[in-house]
Design an enzyme around this catalytic site. Structure first.
Site, PDB file in Angstrom:
ATOM      1  N   LEU A  30       0.828  -1.200   0.000  1.00 26.39           N
ATOM      2  CA  LEU A  30       0.000   0.000   0.000  1.00 26.39           C
ATOM      3  C   LEU A  30       0.862   1.251   0.000  1.00 26.39           C
ATOM      4  O   LEU A  30       0.598   2.206  -0.725  1.00 26.39           O
ATOM      5  CB  LEU A  30      -0.934  -0.006   1.211  1.00 26.39           C
ATOM      6  N   ASP A  81      10.683   3.606   6.367  1.00 25.66           N
ATOM      7  CA  ASP A  81      10.494   2.167   6.451  1.00 25.66           C
ATOM      8  C   ASP A  81      11.732   1.555   7.095  1.00 25.66           C
ATOM      9  O   ASP A  81      12.700   2.262   7.401  1.00 25.66           O
ATOM     10  CB  ASP A  81      10.285   1.587   5.038  1.00 25.66           C
ATOM     11  N   ASP A 116      12.003   3.801  12.411  1.00 22.65           N
ATOM     12  CA  ASP A 116      11.262   2.991  13.378  1.00 22.65           C
ATOM     13  C   ASP A 116      10.176   3.892  13.944  1.00 22.65           C
ATOM     14  O   ASP A 116      10.471   4.849  14.677  1.00 22.65           O
ATOM     15  CB  ASP A 116      12.197   2.501  14.476  1.00 22.65           C
ATOM     16  N   VAL A 117       8.918   3.614  13.610  1.00 20.45           N
ATOM     17  CA  VAL A 117       7.832   4.515  13.987  1.00 20.45           C
ATOM     18  C   VAL A 117       7.626   4.585  15.497  1.00 20.45           C
ATOM     19  O   VAL A 117       6.985   5.524  15.996  1.00 20.45           O
ATOM     20  CB  VAL A 117       6.512   4.129  13.298  1.00 20.45           C
ATOM     21  N   SER A 151      -8.254  -0.580   9.511  1.00 19.84           N
ATOM     22  CA  SER A 151      -8.637  -1.824   8.855  1.00 19.84           C
ATOM     23  C   SER A 151     -10.095  -2.063   9.187  1.00 19.84           C
ATOM     24  O   SER A 151     -10.578  -1.646  10.249  1.00 19.84           O
ATOM     25  CB  SER A 151      -7.805  -3.007   9.369  1.00 19.84           C
ATOM     26  N   TYR A 170      -4.882  -7.229  16.945  1.00 14.50           N
ATOM     27  CA  TYR A 170      -4.882  -6.400  15.735  1.00 14.50           C
ATOM     28  C   TYR A 170      -6.157  -5.558  15.655  1.00 14.50           C
ATOM     29  O   TYR A 170      -6.113  -4.363  15.351  1.00 14.50           O
ATOM     30  CB  TYR A 170      -4.752  -7.304  14.513  1.00 14.50           C
ATOM     31  N   LYS A 192      -6.364  -1.456  15.557  1.00 14.83           N
ATOM     32  CA  LYS A 192      -6.978  -0.727  14.449  1.00 14.83           C
ATOM     33  C   LYS A 192      -8.220   0.030  14.898  1.00 14.83           C
ATOM     34  O   LYS A 192      -8.520   1.116  14.379  1.00 14.83           O
ATOM     35  CB  LYS A 192      -7.300  -1.687  13.307  1.00 14.83           C
TER      36      LYS A 192
END
Length: 259
Positions: A20, A39, A62-63, A152, A165, A169
């Site tokens: 994406l 990334d 690294d977020v 998501s 997850y 989200k």
């Protein structure tokens, strides 16, 4: 806003080397923006940057690390006025029931790690990039920039084994309107895309038979979503000045069943 108006601006795409994210990088580049691929996939990110040329650069990011994100913001600011960010990073997930079949409880570590990446990481990028965008001169409407997050449809209809997850989200979904209201005072719009089953390289790894089953569960069109469709929507949310605080499902009317 015409796409040509992105010239002179810069954008950060977290997860920009992924399926994406790569499509978003290509879309922003085509619209005239300079783009930072944020990334950890060194080889893929460097290949993409080399292909697209000098206005696209890779910044290892690294977020979940604030210093890392700050360095990426500095890189983007050198390329142009930082006005945009699209947060698409992924890479970790734990498939585990809250109580496993053997009666053992789910791993708290797995839950925490999933939330750290998808929710805390998103918030970390959001807060730091927003603080930089807030320094910009506003346009005639008072806008200084715009950010798109990725949730998501699992955040609405999490399946069995997706509790971590789905919770992460759902947190991104909840962050959208609250974040948009917070950022209204500094002229930044915030929207979120909640994709369904998208045709990425990771999805292809499940095999053709499984892909056909996924397609059969989509009401219409009966196929997986294309990364280019995600990118088109992200560009629309970045450039349409009256869309704010929205979570847009991109799923062909799909609703996840329990499994």
């Amino acid at each position: 806003m015409s796409p040509t108006n992105l010239s002179g601006t810069s954008a950060i795409v977290t997860g920009g080397a992924g399926g994406l994210g790569e499509a978003v990088v290509r879309g922003l580049h085509a619209a005239g923006a300079s783009v930072v691929i944020a990334d950890l996939a060194d080889d893929k990110a460097k290949l993409l940057a080399d292909e697209l040329g000098y206005s696209v650069v890779y910044s290892r990011t690294d977020v979940t690390d604030s210093d890392s994100v700050a360095a990426t913001i500095e890189t983007a600011s050198r390329l142009g006025t930082l006005r945009y960010a699209v947060i698409t990073h992924g890479g970790w997930g734990v498939a585990e029931r809250i109580v496993n079949r053997d009666g053992s409880p789910a791993s708290l570590e797995g839950f925490a790690k999933t939330l750290d990446l998808y929710l805390t990481g998103t918030y970390n990028v959001l807060r730091l990039v927003s603080a930089e965008i807030a320094k910009n001169e506003p346009n005639a409407d008072g806008e200084r920039g715009a950010i798109v997050q990725t949730a998501s449809i699992a955040g609405y209809e999490g399946q069995i084994g997706q509790s971590a997850y789905a919770a992460a989200k759902a947190g991104v979904i909840g962050l959208t309107i609250a974040g948009a209201r917070d950022l209204s005072s500094v002229g930044i719009r915030l929207n979120t895309i909640a994709p369904g089953t998208m045709h990425t390289a990771m999805m292809e790894s499940v095999g053709e038979e499984a892909l056909q089953k996924f397609c059969a569960n989509v009401p219409f069109p009966k196929r997986l979503g294309k990364p280019e469709e995600f990118a088109d929507l992200a560009l629309t949310l970045l450039t349409n000045g009256y869309i704010n605080g929205e979570v847009v499902r991109l799923d062909g009317a799909q609703r996840f069943a329990p499994r």
